[in-house]
Design an enzyme around this catalytic site. Structure first.
Site, short mmCIF file in Angstrom:
data_model
loop_
_atom_site.label_atom_id
_atom_site.label_comp_id
_atom_site.label_asym_id
_atom_site.label_seq_id
_atom_site.Cartn_x
_atom_site.Cartn_y
_atom_site.Cartn_z
N ASP A 1 0.88 -1.13 -0.11
CA ASP A 1 0.07 0.06 0.20
C ASP A 1 0.83 1.28 -0.10
O ASP A 1 1.65 1.36 0.95
CB ASP A 1 -0.97 0.12 1.26
CG ASP A 1 -1.74 1.09 1.29
OD1 ASP A 1 -1.97 2.05 0.42
OD2 ASP A 1 -2.61 1.14 2.22
N ASP B 1 -3.56 2.24 -5.42
CA ASP B 1 -2.05 2.16 -4.76
C ASP B 1 -1.91 1.06 -4.07
O ASP B 1 -1.09 0.95 -3.24
CB ASP B 1 -1.99 3.52 -3.77
CG ASP B 1 -2.77 3.38 -2.72
OD1 ASP B 1 -3.83 2.71 -2.37
OD2 ASP B 1 -2.39 3.95 -1.62
N GLU B 2 -2.64 0.01 -4.08
CA GLU B 2 -2.78 -1.16 -3.30
C GLU B 2 -3.05 -2.67 -3.86
O GLU B 2 -3.71 -2.40 -4.83
CB GLU B 2 -3.97 -0.78 -2.33
CG GLU B 2 -3.99 -1.39 -1.03
CD GLU B 2 -5.36 -1.19 -0.33
OE1 GLU B 2 -5.65 -1.95 0.53
OE2 GLU B 2 -5.87 -0.06 -0.43
#
Ligand code: TTP
Ligand code: MG
Length: 374
Positions: free
Chosen positions: A13, A108-109
């Site tokens: 993350d 983003d993960e």
């Protein structure tokens, strides 16, 4: 009984993702409290803020006016979605170097399954370090990681050493780790569930382990069983890289070709009801997915209609729409049929989905920048 192989899952993350991209591109902002979001004057909210701003109590989804009250020196920046998307795809390209089994959760993960990877002598810890180094060097932002034997634990672990850190929960440490883990860390346990937990005098997963299944099911319904498993740190869900559904449709081949448009209209009504039903089931399932709060949600983007004629030629037509609309389908049918006027053999209708980040309580901000799966 065959021994089940220990899985190795990494959850990565990026740290204060939008803000990190902004600071990368405007290094003079480094060290200042910054946030990305909508202006206070237009009742905007923060999408995110950097860790300096978090020291003032600022967080995602906070009203910008409130954020400015708490931190008057806050530097507020507008969104630059193209830059975030570009950074996200760079990050995902880096993941690909280490495994094919990747489940993206948002820009983003992602979860990575490295159970079968020989890289770094099979050490998920080292692999995770390398991925984070690659991200920092090549994308210019930092990421945190959690490493564990399942998705639930890996996701919790990635929060443990944020920002720019990683945390491993080894199989032999799971029991101790779970005993003291606060129940609000369990995905899906929000305000309403916390009220019930308090009534049951449950604060941490150790307490939760002691509550019998019947009570949990009476309080939390289907989620009760899952809560029980999670309280022991058990989670069998595979890392799934199957692509998201882009459309949903229903169709019907008539027993006899339809020469009259009015006959097809009747059929459209039946198909419409079927589509409506299937859509409800699909959206309901999405809501129930334990991770749905973390992933992007499908929204209707287009209505589509297909006609196959008696001679097996076909035509398709579509229009923009945000919801099912029978009148729009009727208009599409008229327009598609008038292209040829031929007898109809098959009629199909459906919807195309876009995927937006509205699960982040940010709908208005994202309305011009839907992250599509196309
Ligand atoms: P997150 O990973 O939840 O948050 P973050 O990366 O900003 O911070 P952290 O270091 O805690 O991981 O979300 C990723 C991006 O998604 C975030 O940078 C901005 C966007 N987002 C919103 O627009 N609104 C929200 O409410 C949240 C939570 C995120
Ligand atoms: Mg993040």
């Amino acid at each position: 009984m065959a021994l089940q192989k220990q899985r190795k899952i990494i959850h990565i993350d990026c740290d204060c993702f939008f803000a990190a991209v902004e600071i990368r591109d405007k290094p003079e902002l480094k060290g200042l409290p910054i946030a990305v979001g909508g202006a206070a004057s237009s009742r905007g909210v923060l999408s995110t803020c950097n860790y300096e701003a978090r020291q003032f109590g600022l967080h995602s989804a906070m009203a910008t006016s409130e954020a400015l009250r708490r931190c008057p020196s806050l530097v507020l920046l507008p969104h630059r979605f193209e830059a975030y998307k570009a950074a996200s795809s760079q990050v995902h390209d880096i993941f690909q170097r280490y495994t094919d089994l990747i489940e993206p959760l948002s820009l983003d993960e992602a979860f990575l399954d490295v159970s079968d990877s020989d890289a770094n002598q099979g050490s998920a810890t080292i692999t995770s370090q390398k991925i984070r180094q690659d991200i920092e060097k090549e994308v210019g932002i930092t990421a945190s990681a959690g490493i564990a034997s399942n998705k639930f634990l890996a996701k919790i672990a990635s929060d443990w050493r944020k920002p720019n850190g990683q945390f491993v929960i080894r199989p032999q440490d799971v029991n101790d780790f779970m005993l003291s883990l606060a129940v609000e860390k369990i995905p899906g346990v929000g305000k309403a569930a916390m009220k019930k937990m308090q009534a049951l005098q449950v604060e941490n997963c150790g307490d939760l382990q002691q509550v019998d299944l019947v009570t949990l099911e009476s309080q939390f319904g289907k989620f009760g069983q899952r809560l029980k498993s999670l309280s022991f740190g058990r989670d069998e869900r595979p890392v799934s890289n199957t692509r998201v559904r882009k459309s949903l449709s229903v169709e019907h081949t008539f027993q006899q070709d339809r020469f009259e448009l009015s006959q097809s209209m009747v059929e459209l009504t039946v198909l419409y009801a079927e589509l409506e039903k299937r859509l409800c089931v699909f959206l309901e399932k999405k809501k129930l997915t334990p991770d749905s709060a973390l992933t992007s949600q499908p929204r209707i983007k287009k209505l589509q209609l297909k006609l196959k004629f008696y001679d097996f030629t076909s035509t398709t037509i579509e229009c923009q729409a945000q919801q099912l609309d029978r009148l729009l389908f009727e208009q599409l049918l008229v327009r598609a049929w008038s292209r040829t006027g031929k007898a109809i053999r098959l009629l199909g209708i459906g919807v195309a989905f876009g995927y937006s980040l509205d699960s982040f309580h940010q709908l208005p901000l994202f309305s011009n920048s839907v992250v599509t799966s196309d």
